[in-house]
Design an enzyme around this catalytic site. Structure first.
Site, PDB file in Angstrom:
ATOM      1  N   GLU A 101      -8.558  81.454  30.398  1.00  0.00           N
ATOM      2  CA  GLU A 101      -9.519  80.660  30.942  1.00  0.00           C
ATOM      3  C   GLU A 101      -9.450  79.116  31.225  1.00  0.00           C
ATOM      4  O   GLU A 101      -8.656  78.535  30.250  1.00  0.00           O
ATOM      5  CB  GLU A 101     -10.773  80.730  29.970  1.00  0.00           C
ATOM      6  N   ASP A 103     -11.582  75.449  31.195  1.00  0.00           N
ATOM      7  CA  ASP A 103     -13.115  75.174  31.284  1.00  0.00           C
ATOM      8  C   ASP A 103     -13.052  73.456  31.386  1.00  0.00           C
ATOM      9  O   ASP A 103     -12.264  72.980  30.979  1.00  0.00           O
ATOM     10  CB  ASP A 103     -13.469  75.343  29.729  1.00  0.00           C
ATOM     11  N   GLU A 105     -16.489  71.622  30.439  1.00  0.00           N
ATOM     12  CA  GLU A 105     -18.035  72.182  30.045  1.00  0.00           C
ATOM     13  C   GLU A 105     -18.690  70.542  29.456  1.00  0.00           C
ATOM     14  O   GLU A 105     -17.854  69.580  29.077  1.00  0.00           O
ATOM     15  CB  GLU A 105     -17.988  72.815  28.691  1.00  0.00           C
TER      16      GLU A 105
END
Length: 282
Positions: A101, A103, A105
């Site tokens: 993953e 990210d 955020e």
């Protein structure tokens, strides 16, 4: 005169329809879940809004999976008190153990306090690799462009025209390189974690919370399966071999010096037995 006015209106509507059709990225490239709304602005750009209330958040996920590429989107975040909310733009191979993953955020905050951007990389299920930055602008006042560049050498995070992080690949360390990933965007209630380690929760008196996305672009390779070569767009060298030059490393250092909120490579409490191996090599 009335006929001429009617004709002008019809032409304008037709031009907007053509422009909107050309920019209809949401339902062509993504599936949606929860509270998602799609509209068009005056320039014919599709604007996708994710909405969070006490019943549900919102999300969209790409139909296509990718293996390396450059992914960007323009976002306008929640104005005012967004404490407890989490807005994201990320890539993932799935939710199971051993997943990869990448990210970006955005952790909401109380009115007047800066938004924190959390960048993270997961490789084979290990995701304790966060660099967090206070944004140096109001991300709710206008749209800003957020970019992830992912190739077999490094993962680069970019905000507008500024590079803020490069996560380098090392031959002996886990790296997101073997699992195709899809693109996701979400808005959800992260009260347990998002703001001041969960001390400040979502204030539902300010709901609904709305985040807007536009200008999505994926310049990326797609897998063909069975060990066959990737299908890549023309000119992939612009990102496939992309690494930061000296000036671009300068903007990374600028972001670290002035706006870094958290660096996992300096969190001795989290890693009492020693920091991850890449920390001593960067």
């Amino acid at each position: 005169m009335a006929t001429r006015r009617a004709l002008s209106v019809a032409v304008a509507v037709a031009l907007l329809a053509v422009s909107a059709s050309a920019d209809s990225w949401l339902y062509e490239k993504f599936t949606t879940d929860g509270n998602v709304r799609a509209d068009y602005n005056a320039q014919g750009q599709q604007v996708t809004s994710l909405i969070l209330n006490q019943q549900s958040g919102g999300a969209f996920s790409s139909r296509q999976k990718y293996l390396y590429g450059q992914f960007s989107i323009q976002m306008k975040l929640i104005p005012g008190n967004s404490a407890g909310t989490v807005t994201s733009f990320y890539l993932t191979s799935g939710d199971g153990p051993g997943h990869d993953e990448i990210d970006m955020e955005f952790m909401g905050n109380s009115s007047g306090e800066p938004i924190v951007l959390n960048t993270n990389v997961w490789a084979n299920g290990d995701g304790k690799k966060e660099h967090q930055f206070y944004l140096w602008f109001d991300p709710s006042a206008d749209y800003h462009t957020y970019t992830i560049i992912w190739n077999d050498k490094n993962i680069i995070f970019k905000v507008d025209d500024l590079f803020i992080r490069s996560f380098k690949r090392y031959p002996d360390l886990a790296y997101p390189g073997g699992k195709p990933m899809s693109v996701h965007a979400t808005l959800w209630d992260g009260s347990y974690w998002a703001t001041q380690q969960g001390k400040v929760k979502v204030d539902w008196a300010h709901a609904p919370f709305v985040v807007s996305y536009r200008g999505y672009n994926a310049d990326a390779c797609t897998p063909n399966g069975d060990g066959r070569p990737l299908s890549c767009p023309a000119g992939t060298d612009r990102w496939m071999n992309r690494q930061l030059d000296g000036a671009e490393w300068g903007t990374v250092e600028w972001a670290k010096k002035n706006y870094m909120h958290y660096d996992y490579c300096k969190d001795g409490w989290r890693f009492p037995k020693g920091f991850p191996a890449e920390c001593s090599r960067n």
